[in-house]
Write an enzyme that holds these catalytic residues in place. Structure first.
Site, PDB file in Angstrom:
ATOM      1  N   PRO A  40      23.704  38.253 -21.638  1.00 46.17           N
ATOM      2  CG  PRO A  40      23.837  40.650 -20.808  1.00 46.17           C
ATOM      3  CD  PRO A  40      24.604  39.435 -20.720  1.00 46.17           C
ATOM      4  CG  ASP A  71      18.612  29.044 -26.080  1.00 50.40           C
ATOM      5  OD1 ASP A  71      18.918  27.948 -26.718  1.00 50.40           O
ATOM      6  OD2 ASP A  71      18.986  29.200 -24.863  1.00 50.40           O
ATOM      7  CE  LYS A 127      14.690  24.623 -25.527  1.00 50.32           C
ATOM      8  NZ  LYS A 127      13.413  23.676 -25.080  1.00 50.32           N
ATOM      9  N   GLY A 170      21.513  32.103 -23.702  1.00 50.38           N
ATOM     10  CA  GLY A 170      21.338  33.272 -23.466  1.00 50.38           C
ATOM     11  C   GLY A 170      21.600  33.236 -21.893  1.00 50.38           C
ATOM     12  N   GLY A 171      21.938  34.465 -21.482  1.00 47.34           N
ATOM     13  CA  GLY A 171      22.398  34.555 -19.981  1.00 47.34           C
ATOM     14  C   GLY A 171      23.583  33.646 -19.571  1.00 47.34           C
ATOM     15  CG  ASP A 172      25.287  31.212 -15.562  1.00 49.18           C
ATOM     16  OD1 ASP A 172      26.636  31.403 -15.698  1.00 49.18           O
ATOM     17  OD2 ASP A 172      24.865  30.188 -15.077  1.00 49.18           O
ATOM     18  CG  MET A 195      11.514  33.331 -18.587  1.00 49.92           C
ATOM     19  SD  MET A 195      11.939  31.771 -18.547  1.00 49.92           S
ATOM     20  CE  MET A 195      12.911  31.464 -17.301  1.00 49.92           C
TER      21      MET A 195
END
Length: 260
Positions: free
Chosen positions: A18, A41, A63, A94-96, A176
């Site tokens: 994150p 990203d 992105k 980012g993230g998974d 989002m």
């Protein structure tokens, strides 16, 4: 003397988590440290990028919702071209990567050109946001399911399975969706979700600048502006949130709380 065949390495699709560098997995860190080409990203922080070798080719792909970014087809071509040159290519997300990270599209594109992909998971925003502010995503006898959804489609339309999202035993994690948050709330209520359902809106999860707004679904539906335009935000909806001290049951006005 014949040349030895060039070694082609799998392209590694890596979750950067994150945002906080200390939430990066050990495996992801090791992969980044060995990268020769890094396609990353926009939300990946400088402290994570600094793990890559100095000689590593770094390419920012964008992105980020609502902002210009490199076309997916261009990213795919870059990964393929760099991998065929024999470089260790890391696609850093980012993230998974498997949760709204287009990992399926990218892995498919690689396979179509005879390349393989290795997926390295990361901490997704919903888990990071919930942990940072002490918000449970499930709670015995209250919430048995977690539904991760994005409010927008490829063409930008606002869409969701509103009937499924109205399930009172599910905690929704909406990615989002900050800009359309009031509309989302109204549609959830119209689909049958209680107006008194707890809501948490978290911006910049895992960062020192993270912010949390607690409210009910009815309050969110009536909101005109959440002040969340400056950073990525996640919307959590569900009765499980009320089990946390961070969210006061019955709160009818939004509260803004800086992370400790």
């Amino acid at each position: 003397m014949p040349l030895e065949p060039k070694t082609i390495f799998p392209v590694q699709l890596v979750g950067a988590g994150p945002g906080a560098a200390d939430l990066l997995t050990l495996r992801a860190a090791r992969v980044i440290e060995g990268a020769q080409a890094l396609l990353y990203d926009a939300l990946v922080g400088e402290d994570i990028l600094a793990l890559a070798p100095r000689a590593c080719l770094k390419i920012q792909t964008g992105k980020r919702a609502g902002r210009p970014s490199m076309r997916q087809e261009t990213i795919n071509r870059l990964m393929i071209r760099l991998a065929r040159r024999g470089l260790r290519v890391v696609r850093l997300k980012g993230g998974d990567p498997s949760i709204f990270g287009r990992v399926g599209e990218e892995a498919q594109a690689l396979r179509q050109h005879g390349l393989t992909a290795e997926i390295v998971p990361g901490v997704t925003a919903a888990c990071a946001a919930a942990a940072q502010f002490g918000l449970p995503l499930t709670h015995r006898g209250v919430a048995r399911r977690v539904v991760m959804a994005t409010a927008t489609t490829q063409d930008g339309d606002l869409t969701m399975d509103w009937a499924a999202a109205a399930d009172a035993e599910a905690t929704l994690a909406i990615y989002m969706g900050a800009r359309a948050a009031p509309v989302i709330a109204r549609r959830l209520i119209a689909a049958g979700r209680s107006p008194h359902t707890p809501v948490a809106v978290v911006r910049n999860a895992s960062a020192p600048s993270a912010q949390f707004q607690g409210m009910t679904l009815a309050t969110l539906a009536a909101a005109h502006c959440l002040g969340l335009e400056s950073g990525p935000a996640l919307i959590l909806v569900g009765e499980a949130l009320a089990a946390s001290e961070a969210w006061s049951p019955g709160a009818e006005t939004e509260r803004l709380v800086g992370a400790a």
